[in-house]
Design a protein around this motif. Sequence first.
Motif, PDB file in Angstrom:
ATOM      1  N   ASP A  96      -7.925 -10.258  22.159  1.00 46.02           N
ATOM      2  CA  ASP A  96      -8.219  -9.495  22.738  1.00 46.02           C
ATOM      3  C   ASP A  96      -7.114  -8.298  23.568  1.00 46.02           C
ATOM      4  N   LEU A  97      -5.915  -9.209  22.261  1.00 48.92           N
ATOM      5  CA  LEU A  97      -4.944  -6.942  22.303  1.00 48.92           C
ATOM      6  C   LEU A  97      -5.567  -5.932  21.507  1.00 48.92           C
ATOM      7  N   PHE A  98      -6.452  -6.113  21.443  1.00 46.09           N
ATOM      8  CA  PHE A  98      -7.369  -5.592  20.063  1.00 46.09           C
ATOM      9  C   PHE A  98      -9.065  -5.380  20.971  1.00 46.09           C
ATOM     10  N   PHE A  99      -8.700  -4.355  21.076  1.00 46.02           N
ATOM     11  CA  PHE A  99     -10.106  -3.443  21.353  1.00 46.02           C
ATOM     12  C   PHE A  99     -10.848  -2.319  21.028  1.00 46.02           C
ATOM     13  N   TRP A 100     -12.234  -2.044  20.560  1.00 49.19           N
ATOM     14  CA  TRP A 100     -12.239  -0.669  20.619  1.00 49.19           C
ATOM     15  C   TRP A 100     -12.818   0.637  21.573  1.00 49.19           C
ATOM     16  N   ASP A 101     -12.742   1.236  21.076  1.00 46.98           N
ATOM     17  CA  ASP A 101     -12.934   2.802  21.748  1.00 46.98           C
ATOM     18  C   ASP A 101     -13.859   3.177  20.723  1.00 46.98           C
TER      19      ASP A 101
ATOM     20  N   LYS B  63     -11.805   4.315  17.277  1.00 48.18           N
ATOM     21  CA  LYS B  63     -10.850   3.133  16.189  1.00 48.18           C
ATOM     22  C   LYS B  63     -10.455   1.895  17.296  1.00 48.18           C
ATOM     23  N   LEU B  64      -9.705   1.134  16.603  1.00 54.78           N
ATOM     24  CA  LEU B  64      -9.473  -0.497  16.833  1.00 54.78           C
ATOM     25  C   LEU B  64      -8.121   0.307  17.638  1.00 54.78           C
ATOM     26  N   LYS B  65      -7.689   0.536  19.566  1.00 60.67           N
ATOM     27  CA  LYS B  65      -7.024  -0.116  19.652  1.00 60.67           C
ATOM     28  C   LYS B  65      -6.289  -1.506  20.489  1.00 60.67           C
TER      29      LYS B  65
ATOM     30  N   ASP C 150       2.915   5.645  17.369  1.00 58.46           N
ATOM     31  CA  ASP C 150       3.174   4.781  18.044  1.00 58.46           C
ATOM     32  C   ASP C 150       2.154   3.104  18.493  1.00 58.46           C
ATOM     33  N   PHE C 151       1.473   3.023  17.425  1.00 57.20           N
ATOM     34  CA  PHE C 151       1.262   1.486  16.802  1.00 57.20           C
ATOM     35  C   PHE C 151       0.421   1.801  17.940  1.00 57.20           C
ATOM     36  N   LEU C 152      -0.492   2.225  18.714  1.00 60.51           N
ATOM     37  CA  LEU C 152      -1.170   1.807  19.629  1.00 60.51           C
ATOM     38  C   LEU C 152      -2.330   1.943  19.608  1.00 60.51           C
ATOM     39  N   GLU C 153      -3.173   2.918  17.940  1.00 63.53           N
ATOM     40  CA  GLU C 153      -4.161   2.796  17.597  1.00 63.53           C
ATOM     41  C   GLU C 153      -4.096   2.193  16.094  1.00 63.53           C
TER      42      GLU C 153
END
Length: 385
Positions: A65-70, A80-82, A121-124
């Motif tokens: 769940d820490l990873f989710f799609w935009d 992108k995978l956020k 920033d390792f967020l995407e």
Amino acid sequence: MSQTLEQIAQTLHATNKKVQLIYAFNGTGKTRLSSALKELIDPKAEEREDDHRPKTLYYNAFTEDLFFWDNDLTGDVERKLKIHPNAYTKSAFEDLGLDVSVITTFQRYTRPNLTPRFSNDFLEVTFSLERGDDEGIGNLKISKGEESNFIWSVFFCLLDQAISARNVIEVEDRETQLFNDLQYVFIDDPVSSLDENHLIQLAVDVADLIRKSDNGNGLKFVITTHSPLFYNVLHNELKLNQKGKREGCRLLEQLEDGTFKLDIKAGDANRSFSYHLYLRKVLAEAIELDKIERFHFMFLRNLYEKTAAFLGYKEWGDLLNTLPDAGAPGAKQGYLSRVMQFSSHSSLSGEQVREPNGPEKQIVKRLYDNLINNYGYWQQEAQDG
């Protein structure tokens, strides 16, 4: 005796075993059990010092769940995978700089040219399919299986780093101090949307990491799964059927009143799940369709080992004596070497083992036929089936 998941977490915590492997059907409560154990070992606090070091490292549905799609629904271009930042992702990327290792691991599980690219920033993360020229395909929406592989790769690299650090006895000599307080690794079903080939490789990789973890470093592993294949590959790779290890195999069941039962699953996992019959079926189909891959050698070796144990042979290689050419100089050793080459590959070595060629694929058929045709164990199975 029925228990709550919190009580079962207490039981697991009190058991002095390096590895506890638990089989449970989907919906039984594996993820809730991982959360209960985490809360027992490392409870949340309203306020913590910034230098708090985690006591548990876990992979479960909450990790995914820490990873989710935009999906860029407006332009349908910038997919992108956020990444939702937390201590888990911060440790992996900001503190340890594992982004390159994650990319390498992910490509080994999927395709060498499917390339993740992290934002600064390792967020995407964006994904591209490289072609070796300027015509690569960018901003891909990868499949669910590939996404699972990517998330697992992050966890796998973090766990590898944790084990390497903990294996250094002198604390001040460790490359990082992040894992000094780590006690438990809890892995809950990292197999969703994976095909059998990747699932087997993943199980072998987990077993390699556990073996890499020194017994003296204090780490304990609790692994839960609903997959008989994943369970049995781990069971056999870690040799949990040996005396002194059998209590590490358990079965989790949910009772009608909503409570749970955790029983020791004594005996061979193959027998428990009729796994040997499954292996026979997979090998027979691969031989018939001429689709033999590396992991089929591991299956074949597993069948030989179980047959040899059942019939009282000291070594599984003794079963090769019934091959038509077993008496030829070097023939038996040649068969042993080929099976060992493809079934004992350690993915952590960094070496790439090629796919078996035509003559090597014929070895699988020859050894499979030898096993089925010459040993009463399998003949009796066919009569009973």
